[in-house]
Design an enzyme around this catalytic site. Structure first.
Site, PDB file in Angstrom:
ATOM      1  N   ARG A   1      18.556  -5.761 -20.321  1.00 44.60           N
ATOM      2  CA  ARG A   1      17.273  -5.595 -20.982  1.00 44.60           C
ATOM      3  C   ARG A   1      16.945  -4.104 -21.129  1.00 44.60           C
ATOM      4  NH1 ARG A   1      13.599  -8.126 -24.223  1.00 44.60           N
ATOM      5  NH2 ARG A   1      11.487  -8.201 -23.374  1.00 44.60           N
TER       6      ARG A   1
ATOM      7  N   THR B   1      18.721  -8.834 -28.504  1.00 47.66           N
ATOM      8  CA  THR B   1      17.676  -8.597 -29.497  1.00 47.66           C
ATOM      9  C   THR B   1      17.337  -7.129 -29.707  1.00 47.66           C
ATOM     10  OG1 THR B   1      15.446  -9.304 -30.145  1.00 47.66           O
ATOM     11  CG2 THR B   1      15.744  -8.676 -27.856  1.00 47.66           C
TER      12      THR B   1
ATOM     13  N   ASP C   1       6.916  -5.913 -25.869  1.00 49.17           N
ATOM     14  CA  ASP C   1       6.954  -7.057 -24.951  1.00 49.17           C
ATOM     15  C   ASP C   1       6.221  -6.778 -23.637  1.00 49.17           C
ATOM     16  OD1 ASP C   1       8.155  -8.883 -26.573  1.00 49.17           O
ATOM     17  OD2 ASP C   1      10.169  -8.617 -25.787  1.00 49.17           O
TER      18      ASP C   1
ATOM     19  N   GLY D   1      13.598 -16.323 -31.248  1.00 48.35           N
ATOM     20  CA  GLY D   1      12.337 -16.975 -31.588  1.00 48.35           C
ATOM     21  C   GLY D   1      11.140 -16.485 -30.803  1.00 48.35           C
ATOM     22  N   GLY D   2      11.239 -15.310 -30.179  1.00 53.92           N
ATOM     23  CA  GLY D   2      10.088 -14.772 -29.454  1.00 53.92           C
ATOM     24  C   GLY D   2       9.591 -15.773 -28.429  1.00 53.92           C
TER      25      GLY D   2
ATOM     26  N   ASN E   1      14.119  -7.040 -30.667  1.00 48.79           N
ATOM     27  CA  ASN E   1      12.775  -7.616 -30.708  1.00 48.79           C
ATOM     28  C   ASN E   1      12.514  -8.142 -32.124  1.00 48.79           C
ATOM     29  OD1 ASN E   1      10.408  -8.619 -29.842  1.00 48.79           O
ATOM     30  ND2 ASN E   1       9.287  -6.703 -29.880  1.00 48.79           N
TER      31      ASN E   1
ATOM     32  N   SER F   1      10.494 -10.789 -20.887  1.00 47.18           N
ATOM     33  CA  SER F   1      11.130 -11.406 -22.055  1.00 47.18           C
ATOM     34  C   SER F   1      10.966 -12.919 -22.015  1.00 47.18           C
ATOM     35  CB  SER F   1      12.621 -11.063 -22.029  1.00 47.18           C
ATOM     36  OG  SER F   1      13.313 -11.801 -22.997  1.00 47.18           O
ATOM     37  N   SER F   2      11.104 -13.542 -23.179  1.00 47.19           N
ATOM     38  CA  SER F   2      11.130 -15.014 -23.236  1.00 47.19           C
ATOM     39  C   SER F   2      12.558 -15.536 -23.379  1.00 47.19           C
ATOM     40  CB  SER F   2      10.326 -15.507 -24.439  1.00 47.19           C
ATOM     41  OG  SER F   2       8.997 -15.096 -24.331  1.00 47.19           O
TER      42      SER F   2
ATOM     43  N   THR G   1      15.803 -12.027 -32.842  1.00 47.91           N
ATOM     44  CA  THR G   1      16.721 -11.972 -31.719  1.00 47.91           C
ATOM     45  C   THR G   1      17.914 -12.780 -32.154  1.00 47.91           C
ATOM     46  OG1 THR G   1      14.863 -11.784 -30.257  1.00 47.91           O
ATOM     47  CG2 THR G   1      16.846 -12.729 -29.302  1.00 47.91           C
TER      48      THR G   1
HETATM   49  O1  DON Z   1      12.451 -10.684 -25.280  1.00 51.82           O
HETATM   50  C1  DON Z   1      11.695 -11.352 -25.956  1.00 51.82           C
HETATM   51  O2  DON Z   1      11.115 -12.330 -25.545  1.00 51.82           O
HETATM   52  C2  DON Z   1      11.494 -10.984 -27.409  1.00 51.82           C
HETATM   53  N1  DON Z   1      11.694  -9.585 -27.590  1.00 51.82           N
HETATM   54  C3  DON Z   1      12.402 -11.792 -28.254  1.00 51.82           C
HETATM   55  C4  DON Z   1      12.233 -11.542 -29.709  1.00 51.82           C
HETATM   56  C5  DON Z   1      12.741 -12.605 -30.591  1.00 51.82           C
HETATM   57  O3  DON Z   1      13.250 -13.591 -30.144  1.00 51.82           O
HETATM   58  C6  DON Z   1      12.538 -12.424 -32.034  1.00 51.82           C
HETATM   59  N2  DON Z   1      13.162 -13.495 -32.754  1.00 51.82           N
HETATM   60  N3  DON Z   1      12.829 -14.127 -33.647  1.00 51.82           N
END
Ligand code: DON
Length: 563
Positions: free
Chosen positions: A99, A390, A414, A464-465, A392, A443-444, A372
């Site tokens: 990360r 990712t 984040d 997918g955030g 982000n 992070s997710s 991501t």
């Molecule tokens: O680490 C995280 O949770 C976010 N930065 C992930 C970002 C992400 O999945 C964007 N995708 N669509």
């Protein structure tokens, strides 16, 4: 005449039924031994070719990641970070955290104005949003521990593709064209991506090819020291950012113990902090474990309601408790203890929606204090690798390092810039996820592996955030409870709830009107939107006959390749 029409209608009806039932039987790529599923066919093929040459899943991870950095610049990266969970052929498991982290010069209030308000966009766009990248350190860490082929063989396909170009897909052309203005705003020169693209155009990246060559020839130092680092830091300075050579030199990927728990006779192995995925997945799956899902139809109102209520409670805990474990104390064991989860679900009722305003984080005894990408790999030796990585949001900060040709992440968003103020995914946070020098932002990401009866069963994950966790969740349930095939599961419509905002985000056309009416009557607010951020799951399922089935998400250009 009437008779003929009747016969025709009936036979048409039947033929429709036939095609419908044929449509139902969706199957992904099936292979005998090995497979790579990623966001792009070129990257999956490069990974699979490495396996064919006798390389293992870890070699293929390195090759696939570097290929994605070239062919999928929206999220594939060397200027970002991510997480990897593995299960070796002997059953040993582990996890790597690569990360990004906050620069040494970062501070808690760096995104606030003099009145203490969050400055819109500062943490999510341009040079101020960049965290210290971890991807290259991560790849070398994996390679040192497990790699078997010469490193140059793993990176060369990416170098060649950067130099000779690849064909832009239609989805890719649209994404690039949509972002032109932001590329211009974030940089002080015209970046090579800043032009009108159409499907089939050849995209060549000579500067990126040269950066990758420096990594090939000098290893990790080819990125974190020497010319690449100098180009990076010089450009950061030009744009007024704070990342220094010292930041780059000090970066280290960290091996961590994955989160492991059981769900209905399956063992789930997932990522731990600073990724919240494993903890939230454990909380949500344990909340619904007491319910017999065979009595609840898939994607029915009862199903959506149950998952939503479990998700609501877990995301409330996420916002309060979770952050970088190296900086704060997180009561992980208590948060995923069955007794705690049971208490949290006591307030759940089938009769009406719980309001998020009435749900806060649970009481823990003893507590002290739009991109991501995911790829899944199984090799011919039985090793499995699950990687989510990712920048982000799409193209990260939109800053493309001058002379070095790679995008920098905007991962600083984040962090919780200010308690209670949502980030780009609408997620709120607290002290636990406040900014501090060298801290990793929460992070997710949820790279996950599932085991059954001591054997590998599934490898999965998604971008997918904030929706990453719930997309992985639904795919696990699809396989474990509803006995779907891998591709069938990946294709199914998905939904998402994250405590705040208090609504259920649903994929349009995936849920029938009865389901939606029932949910509305119970007090749920529904938001139907076709959005990038409901995940693009890339997964592999081990079938009972020992073969592998790929699930490549049709929401993107994703593809399974194997043999
Ligand atoms: O680490 C995280 O949770 C976010 N930065 C992930 C970002 C992400 O999945 C964007 N995708 N669509």
């Amino acid at each position: 005449m009437k008779k003929i029409i009747l016969v025709l209608t009936i036979s048409l009806l039947f033929s429709n039924c036939k095609t419908n039932s044929k449509k139902e039987k969706i199957t992904g790529l099936i292979t005998e031994k090995a497979m790579v599923v990623s966001a792009r066919e070129e990257a999956s093929k490069i990974g699979s070719d490495i396996l064919k040459k006798g390389g293992n899943a870890y070699d293929a991870m390195v090759a696939t990641q570097l290929a994605l950095a070239v062919v999928y610049p929206v999220a594939g990266n060397i200027g970002g970070g991510g997480f990897m969970v593995y299960r070796a052929s002997d059953g040993k498991t582990g996890a790597l955290d690569f990360r990004e982290k906050a620069p040494l010069n970062a501070s808690k209030d760096m995104y606030l104005d003099t009145e203490g308000n969050v400055i819109p966009g500062k943490s999510s766009f341009g040079i101020h949003s960049v965290g210290v990248p971890g991807t290259i350190a991560g790849l070398f860490e994996v390679y040192k521990k497990f790699g078997s082929l010469p490193f140059k063989d793993l990176i060369q396909p990416a170098i060649d593709m950067a130099r000779n170009g690849f064909k832009v897909t239609s989805k890719q052309a649209k994404a690039l064209n949509r972002t032109r203005k932001l590329f211009e705003k974030a940089n002080n020169y015209k970046v090579l991506f800043d032009k009108e693209w159409k499907k089939g155009d050849l995209l060549k990246q000579e500067e990126l090819a040269q950066t990758l060559e420096r990594i090939r020839d000098n290893g990790q130092d080819g990125f974190y020291k020497g010319k690449t680092a100098q180009l990076f830091v010089d450009y950061v300075k030009e744009l007024g950012g704070i990342i220094s050579l010292e930041d780059l030199e000090k970066y280290k990927a960290i091996w961590r113990k994955p989160i492991e728990f059981n769900y209905k006779n399956h063992k789930i192995i997932s990522m731990t902090l600073p990724a919240s995925g494993g903890i939230c997945l454990a909380q949500i799956l344990k909340s619904i474990e007491p319910f017999d899902l065979t009595k609840i139809a898939h994607n029915s109102s009862k199903y959506v309601q149950l998952l939503t209520e479990a998700e609501r409670r877990s995301y409330a805990d996420r916002a309060h408790y979770l952050g970088d474990i190296d900086f704060i104390n997180v009561p992980i064991d208590s948060l995923i203890a069955t007794s705690y989860i049971k208490k949290r679900m006591n307030s759940f009722s089938w009769d009406k929606a719980t309001k998020s305003s009435e749900v806060s984080h649970g009481a823990i005894l003893g507590h002290e204090s739009d991109q991501t990408t995911h790829y899944s790999i199984v090799d011919q030796f039985g090793n499995a690798v699950s990687v989510t990585t990712t920048l982000n949001t799409g193209y990260g900060s939109k800053v493309l390092v001058k002379g070095a040709g790679f995008f920098l992440n905007n991962e600083m968003d984040d962090f919780s810039a200010k308690p209670g103020v949502p980030n780009v995914y609408g997620l709120v946070g607290s002290k636990a996820n406040a900014i501090a020098p060298e801290k990793r932002m929460l992070s997710s990401m949820t790279p996950t592996i599932v085991e059954k009866d001591g054997k590998l069963k599934m490898v999965l994950g998604t971008p997918g955030g904030s929706t990453i966790i719930t997309s992985v969740l639904q795919n696990i349930i699809n396989i474990v409870d509803y006995k779907m095939g891998m591709q069938e599961s990946v294709n199914k419509a998905r939904f998402h709830h994250q405590w705040l905002p208090d609504n259920i985000r649903m994929e349009p056309n995936g849920f029938d009107s009865t389901t939606k009416d029932n949910l509305k009557a119970l007090g749920y607010e529904l938001v139907e939107r076709n959005s990038l951020i409901i995940g693009r799951v890339d997964a592999i399922l081990l079938l009972p006959n020992g073969k592998l089935e790929g699930g490549a998400d049709p929401r993107g250009d994703d593809k399974a390749v194997g043999f």
